[in-house]
Design an enzyme around this catalytic site. Sequence first.
Site, short mmCIF file in Angstrom:
data_model
loop_
_atom_site.label_atom_id
_atom_site.label_comp_id
_atom_site.label_asym_id
_atom_site.label_seq_id
_atom_site.Cartn_x
_atom_site.Cartn_y
_atom_site.Cartn_z
N GLU A 5 -1.56 -10.30 -5.66
CA GLU A 5 -1.36 -11.20 -6.85
C GLU A 5 -0.54 -10.05 -8.06
OE1 GLU A 5 -4.10 -10.14 -5.02
OE2 GLU A 5 -5.69 -11.65 -5.34
N CYS A 16 -9.60 -9.14 -6.65
CA CYS A 16 -10.33 -7.78 -6.96
C CYS A 16 -10.44 -8.20 -8.53
CB CYS A 16 -9.77 -6.83 -6.72
SG CYS A 16 -8.30 -6.42 -7.70
N ALA A 44 0.83 5.68 0.98
CA ALA A 44 0.12 6.76 1.73
C ALA A 44 -0.83 7.64 0.49
CB ALA A 44 1.31 7.75 2.31
N TYR A 104 -3.33 6.78 -1.51
CA TYR A 104 -3.86 5.28 -1.53
C TYR A 104 -4.04 4.58 -2.78
CZ TYR A 104 -5.54 6.10 3.46
OH TYR A 104 -5.55 6.45 4.70
N CYS A 118 -7.07 -7.68 -10.59
CA CYS A 118 -6.16 -8.90 -10.60
C CYS A 118 -6.78 -9.81 -11.33
CB CYS A 118 -5.95 -9.18 -8.98
SG CYS A 118 -4.95 -8.27 -8.19
N GLU A 123 0.89 -1.13 -0.03
CA GLU A 123 -0.03 0.06 -0.01
C GLU A 123 1.02 1.21 0.01
OE1 GLU A 123 -2.95 -0.69 3.26
OE2 GLU A 123 -3.87 -2.33 2.15
N1 THU Z 1 -5.86 -7.03 -1.69
C1 THU Z 1 -4.92 -8.03 -2.35
O1 THU Z 1 -3.69 -7.84 -2.32
N2 THU Z 1 -5.58 -9.06 -2.91
C2 THU Z 1 -6.67 -9.36 -3.06
O2 THU Z 1 -7.09 -10.39 -3.67
C3 THU Z 1 -7.76 -8.56 -2.34
C4 THU Z 1 -7.27 -7.09 -1.77
C5 THU Z 1 -5.47 -5.90 -1.05
C6 THU Z 1 -5.45 -4.58 -1.48
C7 THU Z 1 -5.39 -3.74 -0.40
O3 THU Z 1 -3.85 -3.54 -0.15
C8 THU Z 1 -5.79 -4.37 0.65
O4 THU Z 1 -6.07 -5.91 0.21
C9 THU Z 1 -7.33 -4.11 0.97
O5 THU Z 1 -8.09 -4.00 -0.07
#
Ligand code: THU
Length: 144
Positions: free
Chosen positions: A61, A92, A52, A54, A95, A50
Site C-alpha cells: 500500500e 495493517c 534484511a 526487517y 497502512c 522487505e
Molecule cells: N503486507 C503488505 O504489503 N500489505 C498488507 O496489507 C499486509 C502485509 C506485507 C508486509 C510484509 O512484507 C508481508 O506482507 C508480511 O507481513
Amino acid sequence: MHRLDPKVLQSLLTASQSARTLSHSPYSRYAVGAAVLDELGVVHAGCNIENAAYPQGWCAEATALGAMVMAGGKRALAIVVSGPGPDVITPCGGCRQKLREFGDEDLLVIAADPSGVKQSWTLGQLLPASFGPGHLKTNDQNAN
Ligand code: THU
C-alpha cells in the site's frame, strides 16, 4: 461488496495482481500487490518491499501511495490489495493511517487473492474515529 464500476474494479484487480508478482518478500514469502485509484481515475500500483534489516521493509500500500504521489495524484478513492490467500488480506494499522492521509472515510478498500476479490470495507470501517489532515488545519498552533 461496495460499489465500484466493474471495469475500474477489474483494472485495479489486474494492476494489483501484476504488482504482486514484483514483490520483494524473501523473508516472509508473503507477496502483496496494491493498486490505488486516484481522483482522476488513474491507477497506481505497488508491491511490498522487505529488507534484511526487517523493520526497514514496507507494505504494498505504501509503495502504491508513493507511486500515486509521484504521478501527481492527490486523492485516493479506492484501493485493491492482493495477497496470497487463503486468509483474506487486510491492510495493517500503519497502512490504514497512510491511506487516511489521501482518502476520506468512504475510501473503498478491497481485498483480493489469486482467485479474485474476496471482501471490501470502507476506510471508515477499518479506521474509525481517525486522526487526519483536518485536525491540523484547525489548530492555529500548527500555522507557520
Ligand atoms: N503486507 C503488505 O504489503 N500489505 C498488507 O496489507 C499486509 C502485509 C506485507 C508486509 C510484509 O512484507 C508481508 O506482507 C508480511 O507481513
